[in-house]
Design an enzyme around this catalytic site. Structure first.
Site, PDB file in Angstrom:
ATOM      1  N   GLY A 119     -11.543 -18.895   5.532  1.00 52.22           N
ATOM      2  CA  GLY A 119     -10.902 -17.915   5.194  1.00 52.22           C
ATOM      3  C   GLY A 119      -9.535 -18.338   4.591  1.00 52.22           C
ATOM      4  O   GLY A 119      -9.235 -19.320   4.122  1.00 52.22           O
ATOM      5  N   ASP A 144     -13.431  -9.771   6.014  1.00 55.51           N
ATOM      6  CA  ASP A 144     -12.312  -8.984   5.482  1.00 55.51           C
ATOM      7  C   ASP A 144     -12.443  -8.933   3.986  1.00 55.51           C
ATOM      8  O   ASP A 144     -11.778  -8.081   3.242  1.00 55.51           O
ATOM      9  CB  ASP A 144     -10.842  -9.369   5.685  1.00 55.51           C
ATOM     10  N   ARG A 188      -7.904  -6.782   8.719  1.00 59.58           N
ATOM     11  CA  ARG A 188      -6.470  -7.307   8.825  1.00 59.58           C
ATOM     12  C   ARG A 188      -5.458  -6.364   7.715  1.00 59.58           C
ATOM     13  O   ARG A 188      -5.754  -5.463   7.798  1.00 59.58           O
ATOM     14  CB  ARG A 188      -6.240  -8.696   8.537  1.00 59.58           C
ATOM     15  N   GLN A 291     -18.528  -6.336  14.464  1.00 62.66           N
ATOM     16  CA  GLN A 291     -18.410  -6.488  13.031  1.00 62.66           C
ATOM     17  C   GLN A 291     -18.657  -7.912  12.733  1.00 62.66           C
ATOM     18  O   GLN A 291     -19.192  -8.169  11.363  1.00 62.66           O
ATOM     19  CB  GLN A 291     -17.326  -5.944  12.411  1.00 62.66           C
TER      20      GLN A 291
HETATM   21  O1  F6P Z   1     -10.146 -12.106   9.603  1.00 63.73           O
HETATM   22  C1  F6P Z   1     -11.184 -11.822  10.406  1.00 63.73           C
HETATM   23  C2  F6P Z   1     -10.882 -10.833  11.467  1.00 63.73           C
HETATM   24  O2  F6P Z   1     -12.069 -10.508  12.137  1.00 63.73           O
HETATM   25  C3  F6P Z   1      -9.873  -9.721  11.104  1.00 63.73           C
HETATM   26  O3  F6P Z   1     -10.666  -8.500  10.682  1.00 63.73           O
HETATM   27  C4  F6P Z   1      -9.370  -9.586  12.397  1.00 63.73           C
HETATM   28  O4  F6P Z   1      -8.022  -8.815  12.295  1.00 63.73           O
HETATM   29  C5  F6P Z   1      -9.256 -11.059  12.893  1.00 63.73           C
HETATM   30  O5  F6P Z   1     -10.071 -11.834  12.313  1.00 63.73           O
HETATM   31  C6  F6P Z   1      -9.273 -10.924  14.485  1.00 63.73           C
HETATM   32  O6  F6P Z   1      -9.036 -12.242  15.025  1.00 63.73           O
HETATM   33  P1  F6P Z   1      -9.476 -12.771  16.483  1.00 63.73           P
HETATM   34  O7  F6P Z   1     -10.952 -13.058  16.397  1.00 63.73           O
HETATM   35  O8  F6P Z   1      -8.678 -13.969  16.567  1.00 63.73           O
HETATM   36  O9  F6P Z   1      -9.195 -11.873  17.445  1.00 63.73           O
END
Ligand code: F6P
Length: 365
Positions: A119, A144, A188, A291
Site C-alpha cells: 500500500g 482501503d 483509514r 474485512q
Molecule cells: O490499510 C489497511 C487497514 O486495514 C486500514 O483500513 C486500517 O485502518 C489499518 O490497516 C489497520 O491496521 P492494523 O492491522 O495495523 O491494525
C-alpha cells in the site's frame, strides 16, 4: 512474452497490512517469471526481511494451492522501514538507516530487481529504493482502495463483500428489534469501503472521512424513517469519519510503525449519541480485521493475477520504477514516484455519491 532485458533473478516482497489477493499476485509473478526462465526469491516479512536477509527461493511448487488463500505466504509487517530501522542499542531502541545494507543483501544473493506488493507506506519505501538505483516494480495492494492512479487496489472488493454481508445480517436483527445499527468499517482516511458497502447493503446513512458529518442530519434521517413507519435504521461509518468541527477518533498511537495512528471508536460514539437523542436502542458493530482476512473474491483473484502477470512483464521489459494499475479495465503502468506519498479519496463529484443522494441516502451533510 519476449524477454527484452537481461534480468535473470528477481525477488518479491509483501509489505504493510495484508489484503486478500496477496498470494494470488505472488503466484502470478512466480509463474510468469519462471515461465520466462527467471529465478525468483521471496523476501520474508516485508522490508524487515530485506534488512535481515531472510529469503526463500520460490518454485512452481511453493506457490501451488495459494490462489484462494488469504494473507501472504511471505509474511508481512508494517513496522519495518529500512530507512529508519529499529535496532536495540544498550537496551534502547534506536532508528538507523539500513537501506544500503538491505540493497547489499539483494546484490549478494544475485537479485537484480524487486517486485514490491504493498500500500501507500510500502510503495513510498519502494520509490526511495528506486531513487537509490534498485530496479523496482510496484503492485497496488490495500483494502482501503486509496492509492492514486488506479481505479482498484486488490483486496478492496473482498473487504466490500464482507462489509456488505455484515450489513445484510445487521438489517434483519435491526428490523426485528427496532434498533439503530451502526457498522464501523475500515478504510483509514478514505471512505471507499463505507461508500461501496453502504450502497450495496442498503444503508440509510453513509458517513465517510471526506464528508464531515452533522449528527443532526443523521438524527433527522432516523426520525424521518420512523415517521414513515420504519422503526430501524442502518448506518455505515468509516473509521476515519468525524463530525463537523470534531476530531478523528483514535484508538491508539503505536510507536515504531509506518502507520502510528490506529483509528477506531467513532461508531460507538455515534451509537451512544443516537440513543441519547432519539431514545431508540442503538448498537455498534466494529468489523475490524474480518474485512482483511480469508479468501479473496473472484474479482480480487482475477485482478491480483492480472497485476502479478503485468508486474512480471514490467521486469521482462525492463520497465522499472512503475506501479501496475487498473484504468478503464486495462492494466497500465504508472511511475511509482508519481503516486508515492499521495492518497486517492472520494471526491464530491463521485458518481456513487450522486447516485446515493438520488435514492435518499444521508451522507451526514
Ligand atoms: O490499510 C489497511 C487497514 O486495514 C486500514 O483500513 C486500517 O485502518 C489499518 O490497516 C489497520 O491496521 P492494523 O492491522 O495495523 O491494525
Amino acid at each position: 512474452m519476449a524477454k527484452l532485458n537481461k534480468v535473470k533473478t528477481i525477488a518479491i516482497l509483501t509489505g504493510g497490512g495484508d489484503a486478500p489477493g496477496l498470494n494470488a499476485v505472488i503466484r502470478a509473478v512466480v509463474r510468469t517469471a519462471l515461465g520466462q526462465g527467471l529465478t525468483v526469491w521471496g523476501i520474508k516479512n516485508g522490508f524487515g526481511g530485506m534488512v535481515e536477509n531472510q529469503m526463500i527461493q520460490l518454485t512452481d511448487n511453493s506457490v501451488a494451492g495459494i490462489l484462494p488463500r488469504g494473507g501472504t505466504m511471505l509474511g508481512t509487517t508494517n513496522r519495518d522501514n529500512p530507512f529508519s530501522y529499529p535496532k536495540k542499542q544498550d537496551g534502547k531502541i534506536v532508528y538507523q538507516d539500513m537501506s544500503v545494507q538491505a540493497m547489499d543483501n539483494l546484490r549478494q544473493a544475485g537479485i537484480e530487481a524487486l517486485v514490491v506488493i504493498g500500500g501507500d507506506g510500502t510503495l513510498k519505501i519502494a520509490a526511495e529504493f528506486y531513487q537509490m538505483g534498485l530496479p523496482v516494480v510496484g503492485v497496488p495492494k490495500t483494502i482501503d482502495n486509496d492509492i492514486p492512479d488506479t481505479e482498484r487496489t486488490f483486496g478492496f472488493d473482498t473487504a466490500v463483500g464482507v462489509a456488505t454481508d455484515a450489513l445484510d445480517r445487521l438489517h434483519t436483527t435491526a428490523e426485528s428489534h427496532h434498533r439503530v445499527m451502526v457498522l464501523e468499517v475500515m478504510g483509514r482516511y478514505a471512505g471507499w469501503i463505507a461508500l461501496h458497502a453502504g450502497m450495496a447493503g442498503g444503508a440509510d446513512c453513509i458517513l465517510i472521512p471526506e464528508i464531515p458529518f452533522k449528527t443532526d442530519s443523521v438524527i433527522a434521517k432516523i426520525k424521518e424513517r420512523q415517521q414513515r413507519g420504519r422503526q430501524f435504521s442502518l448506518i455505515v461509518i468509516a473509521e476515519g469519519a468525524h463530525p463537523q468541527g470534531g476530531e478523528i477518533s483514535i484508538a491508539r498511537i503505536v510507536e515504531g510503525s509506518h502507520e502510528k495512528v490506529r483509528l477506531g471508536g467513532i461508531g460507538e460514539k455515534l451509537a451512544r449519541e443516537i440513543e441519547e437523542l432519539t431514545g431508540m436502542e442503538s448498537r455498534c458493530t466494529v468489523l475490524g480485521h474480518v474485512q482483511r482476512g480469508g479468501t479473496p473474491t473472484a474479482f480480487d483473484r482475477v485482478l491480483s493475477t492480472r497485476y502479478g502477470v503485468a508486474a512480471a512483464q514490467c521486469v521482462l521489459d525492463g520497465a522499472f520504477g512503475n506501479m501496475v494499475a487498473l484504468q478503464k479495465n486495462q492494466i497500465i503502468r504508472v511511475p511509482i514516484v508519481d503516486i508515492a506519498g499521495k492518497a486517492n479519496n472520494v471526491t464530491s463529484d463521485n458518481e456513487l455519491l450522486t447516485a446515493g443522494r438520488a435514492i435518499g441516502i444521508c451522507f451526514g451533510d
